[in-house]
Scaffold this motif. Structure first.
Motif, PDB file in Angstrom:
ATOM      1  N   UNK A 176       0.853  -1.191   0.000  1.00 37.84           N
ATOM      2  CA  UNK A 176       0.000   0.000   0.000  1.00 37.84           C
ATOM      3  C   UNK A 176       0.891   1.243   0.000  1.00 37.84           C
ATOM      4  N   UNK A 177       0.705   2.091  -0.965  1.00 38.20           N
ATOM      5  CA  UNK A 177       1.540   3.295  -1.071  1.00 38.20           C
ATOM      6  C   UNK A 177       0.674   4.507  -1.390  1.00 38.20           C
ATOM      7  N   UNK A 178       1.207   5.666  -1.093  1.00 35.75           N
ATOM      8  CA  UNK A 178       0.557   6.927  -1.440  1.00 35.75           C
ATOM      9  C   UNK A 178       0.873   7.280  -2.889  1.00 35.75           C
ATOM     10  N   UNK A 179      -0.049   7.973  -3.505  1.00 33.85           N
ATOM     11  CA  UNK A 179       0.200   8.459  -4.861  1.00 33.85           C
ATOM     12  C   UNK A 179       1.481   9.290  -4.887  1.00 33.85           C
TER      13      UNK A 179
ATOM     14  N   UNK B 248       4.436   7.908  -4.845  1.00 39.57           N
ATOM     15  CA  UNK B 248       5.501   7.059  -4.328  1.00 39.57           C
ATOM     16  C   UNK B 248       6.025   6.091  -5.368  1.00 39.57           C
ATOM     17  N   UNK B 249       6.943   5.227  -4.934  1.00 39.21           N
ATOM     18  CA  UNK B 249       7.571   4.256  -5.821  1.00 39.21           C
ATOM     19  C   UNK B 249       7.550   2.867  -5.193  1.00 39.21           C
ATOM     20  N   UNK B 250       7.591   1.889  -6.046  1.00 38.44           N
ATOM     21  CA  UNK B 250       7.706   0.504  -5.616  1.00 38.44           C
ATOM     22  C   UNK B 250       8.625  -0.230  -6.583  1.00 38.44           C
ATOM     23  N   UNK B 251       9.312  -1.233  -6.068  1.00 40.70           N
ATOM     24  CA  UNK B 251      10.040  -2.135  -6.938  1.00 40.70           C
ATOM     25  C   UNK B 251       9.534  -3.550  -6.696  1.00 40.70           C
ATOM     26  N   UNK B 252       8.910  -4.084  -7.710  1.00 42.99           N
ATOM     27  CA  UNK B 252       8.422  -5.450  -7.639  1.00 42.99           C
ATOM     28  C   UNK B 252       9.522  -6.396  -8.086  1.00 42.99           C
ATOM     29  N   UNK B 253       9.569  -7.551  -7.449  1.00 42.51           N
ATOM     30  CA  UNK B 253      10.552  -8.563  -7.808  1.00 42.51           C
ATOM     31  C   UNK B 253       9.837  -9.849  -8.204  1.00 42.51           C
ATOM     32  N   UNK B 254      10.459 -10.578  -9.089  1.00 39.27           N
ATOM     33  CA  UNK B 254       9.948 -11.884  -9.504  1.00 39.27           C
ATOM     34  C   UNK B 254      11.114 -12.847  -9.478  1.00 39.27           C
ATOM     35  N   UNK B 255      11.091 -13.724  -8.503  1.00 37.71           N
ATOM     36  CA  UNK B 255      12.162 -14.706  -8.358  1.00 37.71           C
ATOM     37  C   UNK B 255      11.789 -15.984  -9.100  1.00 37.71           C
ATOM     38  N   UNK B 256      12.724 -16.472  -9.879  1.00 37.47           N
ATOM     39  CA  UNK B 256      12.518 -17.686 -10.667  1.00 37.47           C
ATOM     40  C   UNK B 256      13.234 -18.846  -9.998  1.00 37.47           C
ATOM     41  N   UNK B 257      12.502 -19.889  -9.724  1.00 36.27           N
ATOM     42  CA  UNK B 257      13.116 -21.081  -9.159  1.00 36.27           C
ATOM     43  C   UNK B 257      12.758 -22.276 -10.028  1.00 36.27           C
ATOM     44  N   UNK B 258      13.485 -23.313  -9.866  1.00 33.53           N
ATOM     45  CA  UNK B 258      13.284 -24.534 -10.643  1.00 33.53           C
ATOM     46  C   UNK B 258      13.353 -24.263 -12.135  1.00 33.53           C
ATOM     47  N   UNK B 259      14.253 -23.383 -12.506  1.00 33.15           N
ATOM     48  CA  UNK B 259      14.430 -23.060 -13.913  1.00 33.15           C
ATOM     49  C   UNK B 259      15.502 -22.009 -14.046  1.00 33.15           C
TER      50      UNK B 259
ATOM     51  N   UNK C 190       4.923   3.566 -20.256  1.00 31.18           N
ATOM     52  CA  UNK C 190       6.115   4.282 -20.710  1.00 31.18           C
ATOM     53  C   UNK C 190       6.361   5.513 -19.854  1.00 31.18           C
ATOM     54  N   UNK C 191       7.586   5.652 -19.399  1.00 28.51           N
ATOM     55  CA  UNK C 191       7.988   6.817 -18.632  1.00 28.51           C
ATOM     56  C   UNK C 191       8.010   6.612 -17.128  1.00 28.51           C
ATOM     57  N   UNK C 192       7.175   5.712 -16.598  1.00 28.72           N
ATOM     58  CA  UNK C 192       7.125   5.509 -15.147  1.00 28.72           C
ATOM     59  C   UNK C 192       7.506   4.099 -14.715  1.00 28.72           C
ATOM     60  N   UNK C 193       7.503   3.175 -15.661  1.00 27.60           N
ATOM     61  CA  UNK C 193       7.803   1.785 -15.353  1.00 27.60           C
ATOM     62  C   UNK C 193       9.135   1.403 -15.998  1.00 27.60           C
ATOM     63  N   UNK C 194       9.912   0.629 -15.251  1.00 28.51           N
ATOM     64  CA  UNK C 194      11.178   0.140 -15.782  1.00 28.51           C
ATOM     65  C   UNK C 194      11.319  -1.340 -15.447  1.00 28.51           C
ATOM     66  N   UNK C 195      11.476  -2.141 -16.480  1.00 26.50           N
ATOM     67  CA  UNK C 195      11.678  -3.565 -16.275  1.00 26.50           C
ATOM     68  C   UNK C 195      13.163  -3.876 -16.436  1.00 26.50           C
TER      69      UNK C 195
ATOM     70  N   UNK D 216      16.238 -13.255 -11.189  1.00 27.60           N
ATOM     71  CA  UNK D 216      15.197 -12.335 -10.730  1.00 27.60           C
ATOM     72  C   UNK D 216      14.924 -11.262 -11.785  1.00 27.60           C
ATOM     73  N   UNK D 217      13.649 -10.944 -11.916  1.00 22.48           N
ATOM     74  CA  UNK D 217      13.207  -9.853 -12.782  1.00 22.48           C
ATOM     75  C   UNK D 217      12.563  -8.791 -11.899  1.00 22.48           C
ATOM     76  N   UNK D 218      12.753  -7.540 -12.273  1.00 20.31           N
ATOM     77  CA  UNK D 218      12.243  -6.437 -11.472  1.00 20.31           C
ATOM     78  C   UNK D 218      11.318  -5.555 -12.307  1.00 20.31           C
ATOM     79  N   UNK D 219      10.401  -4.909 -11.607  1.00 22.34           N
ATOM     80  CA  UNK D 219       9.584  -3.865 -12.218  1.00 22.34           C
ATOM     81  C   UNK D 219       9.593  -2.674 -11.270  1.00 22.34           C
ATOM     82  N   UNK D 220      10.282  -1.638 -11.668  1.00 24.27           N
ATOM     83  CA  UNK D 220      10.315  -0.388 -10.905  1.00 24.27           C
ATOM     84  C   UNK D 220       9.155   0.477 -11.351  1.00 24.27           C
ATOM     85  N   UNK D 221       8.360   0.943 -10.409  1.00 20.50           N
ATOM     86  CA  UNK D 221       7.225   1.806 -10.724  1.00 20.50           C
ATOM     87  C   UNK D 221       7.398   3.109  -9.960  1.00 20.50           C
ATOM     88  N   UNK D 222       7.492   4.196 -10.662  1.00 19.16           N
ATOM     89  CA  UNK D 222       7.654   5.528 -10.063  1.00 19.16           C
ATOM     90  C   UNK D 222       6.401   6.368 -10.266  1.00 19.16           C
TER      91      UNK D 222
END
Length: 122
Positions: A11-14, A16-27, A64-69, A77-83
């Motif tokens: 939960x974040x305020x408008x 703000x930023x978040x960085x999502x992570x996606x960890x890959x296992x068994x591959x 475009x402009x606010x998201x960075x993969x 691991x794959x990341x998604x930065x959201x600003x």
């Protein structure tokens, strides 16, 4: 079989930023195209961004402009930065892995994570 686990939502305020992570296992991450999708309540699952195994990136127009993969093959691991988060970014964000040529549609991915909730309040 590839197992994907997302994390980093919350939960974040408008504005703000978040960085999502996606960890890959068994591959091995390096051989797959990786994508992020999101699904808001009552809506279809939409493409957000993808990164090919070559590290070429693609973004939905809305991202475009606010998201960075990005990807770190060494960490599987794959990341998604959201600003500059907006309330309309509120959704469950899903990570996906695929080996086909289609990268902006869900049918291009064989493996999916369980999703991580992002809630943005104004």
């Amino acid at each position: 079989q590839v197992h994907l686990v997302e994390s980093g939502g919350g939960d974040v305020q408008a504005g703000g930023s978040l960085r999502l992570s996606c960890a890959v296992s068994e591959g091995s991450l390096w051989r797959y195209n990786m994508g992020w999708f999101r699904q808001a309540p009552g809506m279809e699952r939409d493409f957000v961004a993808s990164i090919r195994w070559t590290s070429i990136t693609y973004y939905a127009d809305a991202a475009k402009g606010r998201f960075t993969i990005s990807r770190d093959n060494a960490k599987n691991t794959v990341y998604l930065q959201i600003d500059s988060l907006k309330p309309e970014d509120t959704a469950i964000y899903y990570c996906a892995a695929g080996s086909g040529g289609l990268i902006s549609v869900s049918t291009g991915y064989e493996y999916w994570g369980q999703g991580t909730q992002v809630t943005v309040s104004s």
